[in-house]
Design a protein around this motif. Sequence first.
Motif, mmCIF file in Angstrom:
data_model
loop_
_atom_site.group_PDB
_atom_site.id
_atom_site.type_symbol
_atom_site.label_atom_id
_atom_site.label_comp_id
_atom_site.label_asym_id
_atom_site.label_seq_id
_atom_site.Cartn_x
_atom_site.Cartn_y
_atom_site.Cartn_z
ATOM 1 N N ARG A 127 0.746 -1.317 0.075
ATOM 2 C CA ARG A 127 -0.005 -0.088 0.116
ATOM 3 C C ARG A 127 0.921 1.363 0.014
ATOM 4 O O ARG A 127 0.628 2.061 -0.796
ATOM 5 C CB ARG A 127 -1.070 0.057 1.301
ATOM 6 C CG ARG A 127 -1.651 1.322 1.576
ATOM 7 C CD ARG A 127 -1.884 1.528 2.957
ATOM 8 N NE ARG A 127 -2.508 0.176 3.863
ATOM 9 C CZ ARG A 127 -2.120 0.000 5.099
ATOM 10 N NH1 ARG A 127 -1.345 0.484 5.757
ATOM 11 N NH2 ARG A 127 -2.862 -1.091 5.720
ATOM 12 N N LEU A 181 -6.135 -0.381 -0.058
ATOM 13 C CA LEU A 181 -6.196 -1.432 -1.199
ATOM 14 C C LEU A 181 -7.539 -1.706 -1.087
ATOM 15 O O LEU A 181 -8.016 -2.023 0.030
ATOM 16 C CB LEU A 181 -5.042 -2.140 -1.133
ATOM 17 C CG LEU A 181 -3.812 -1.627 -1.292
ATOM 18 C CD1 LEU A 181 -2.754 -2.733 -1.227
ATOM 19 C CD2 LEU A 181 -3.434 -0.842 -2.436
ATOM 20 N N ALA A 221 -6.919 1.538 -5.418
ATOM 21 C CA ALA A 221 -6.725 2.202 -4.268
ATOM 22 C C ALA A 221 -8.085 3.191 -3.886
ATOM 23 O O ALA A 221 -8.478 3.980 -4.780
ATOM 24 C CB ALA A 221 -5.479 2.963 -4.348
ATOM 25 N N GLU A 249 -9.121 -2.989 4.048
ATOM 26 C CA GLU A 249 -8.296 -3.766 3.166
ATOM 27 C C GLU A 249 -8.506 -5.351 3.462
ATOM 28 O O GLU A 249 -8.735 -6.164 2.516
ATOM 29 C CB GLU A 249 -6.936 -3.589 3.340
ATOM 30 C CG GLU A 249 -6.419 -2.221 2.681
ATOM 31 C CD GLU A 249 -4.998 -1.823 3.021
ATOM 32 O OE1 GLU A 249 -4.449 -2.277 3.862
ATOM 33 O OE2 GLU A 249 -4.350 -1.011 2.109
ATOM 34 N N TRP A 307 -2.513 -7.545 -5.173
ATOM 35 C CA TRP A 307 -2.035 -6.535 -4.469
ATOM 36 C C TRP A 307 -0.530 -6.611 -4.470
ATOM 37 O O TRP A 307 0.293 -5.677 -4.668
ATOM 38 C CB TRP A 307 -2.518 -6.146 -3.273
ATOM 39 C CG TRP A 307 -4.126 -5.891 -3.254
ATOM 40 C CD1 TRP A 307 -5.057 -5.771 -4.415
ATOM 41 C CD2 TRP A 307 -5.119 -5.977 -1.999
ATOM 42 N NE1 TRP A 307 -6.114 -5.566 -3.826
ATOM 43 C CE2 TRP A 307 -6.282 -5.495 -2.388
ATOM 44 C CE3 TRP A 307 -4.584 -5.872 -0.642
ATOM 45 C CZ2 TRP A 307 -7.274 -5.410 -1.508
ATOM 46 C CZ3 TRP A 307 -5.887 -5.753 0.136
ATOM 47 C CH2 TRP A 307 -7.107 -5.413 -0.361
#
Length: 393
Positions: free
Chosen positions: A69, A85, A231, A260, A270
């Motif tokens: 992130r 995220l 995001a 998240e 991710w």
Amino acid sequence: MTVPQPPEPIPGARLLFSLDPSVSHLNHGSFGAVPIGVQRAQQRLRDEMESNPLRFFTQGLVDRIAHTRRHLAGFLGADPDGTALVGNATTGVAVVLQSLGLRPGDEVLTTDHGYGAVGFSVQRECRRTGATHRALHVPLTAGDEEVVEIVRAGLRPGRTKLLVIDQLTSATARLFPAAAVVGVAREHGVPVLVDAAHAPGMLPITVASIGADFWVGNLHKWAFAPRGTAALVVAPPWRERIEPLVVSWEQETGFPARVEWQATLDYTSWLAAPAGLFALRSLGLDRVRAHNAALAAYGQRVVGDALGVAPADLPEPGGPTVSMRLIPLPRGVATTMDAAKALGARIAERLAAEVAVMTWNDRGWLRLCGQIYNTPDEYDRLAVRLPALLAKG
Ligand SMILES: Cc1ncc(COP(=O)(O)O)c(C=O)c1O
């Protein structure tokens, strides 16, 4: 009619992808395309996960997500502590909408360039809460100042609880002056969600400088991340009010981890997303952006010429790196979503070209993208063959 010179190709770029070579892939914007190196990076992470699922999920995964992130937020120019995220832009929008605490009498304001599924999400939240949805009409030809004035005139301070504005629209491939719109909404105390689904990778953005209350962008379109990578950036006053769609073990940790961590999921997209940024940076961000925008402009002109559209009637996207362009289809073609879908399928089947066919304002539009794996001859071929296909109906 003189058509602008296409850009110099980026040699070998097509080989970075596993795209079917018998098809012209002219619609990167809808679902992206993941470079082979990024697919491999994700597969290695999946191999690690499958070699010991317990260890993968319980030893360090939350920290690895936080690390990723921070990396992705740095790329976007966003505050890492304000960035969560999420799986996609649609999810980010839903998280925001259901955290607002809308009530009867409140309204959510959008424009008629907004993404269809985001519109459905707004409508459902309004139905659930008794709020209302209103969409402002923005002419396709409106300049930035006009857009800002339309928004200013449309705000109902006290009643408008959220304005949703696209940074780059999907159906009309139009760059909106997001920062200026945020500025005018702020003057009237109206929070803004910027739907920047197409921005990461394509536009040279610094999210913090837009100043939005909420900003959501996909990395799985133009930033070459595996699908499922987006995001959500939230301004400080809102962070503690943001609730995840699914409550799970990080709930007590607060934002962003609580948004998240959505229980047992495959988080490898991710973790592999930085490999997409690496690919972009290795190719040269400016070079990729300039190439893609120039190629989309070339495609717009050759296909527009073939359909008899005067250059002045080809919509300008509003920014030098916008890599999607619109061409108006003949009147009466693709004027409903079903007809647009059917035409897109016919073009794919008969012309071996994947394109986006859109319906906006009762008119059918072709949206063409430029990406590093595309070459000018793909647009030339479409230009030669499309008029006959449209004539057949
Ligand atoms: C403007 C806009 N918003 C939202 C989305 C939704 O993105 P996703 O399907 O990744 O949630 C898109 C997808 O093309 C889009 O163009």
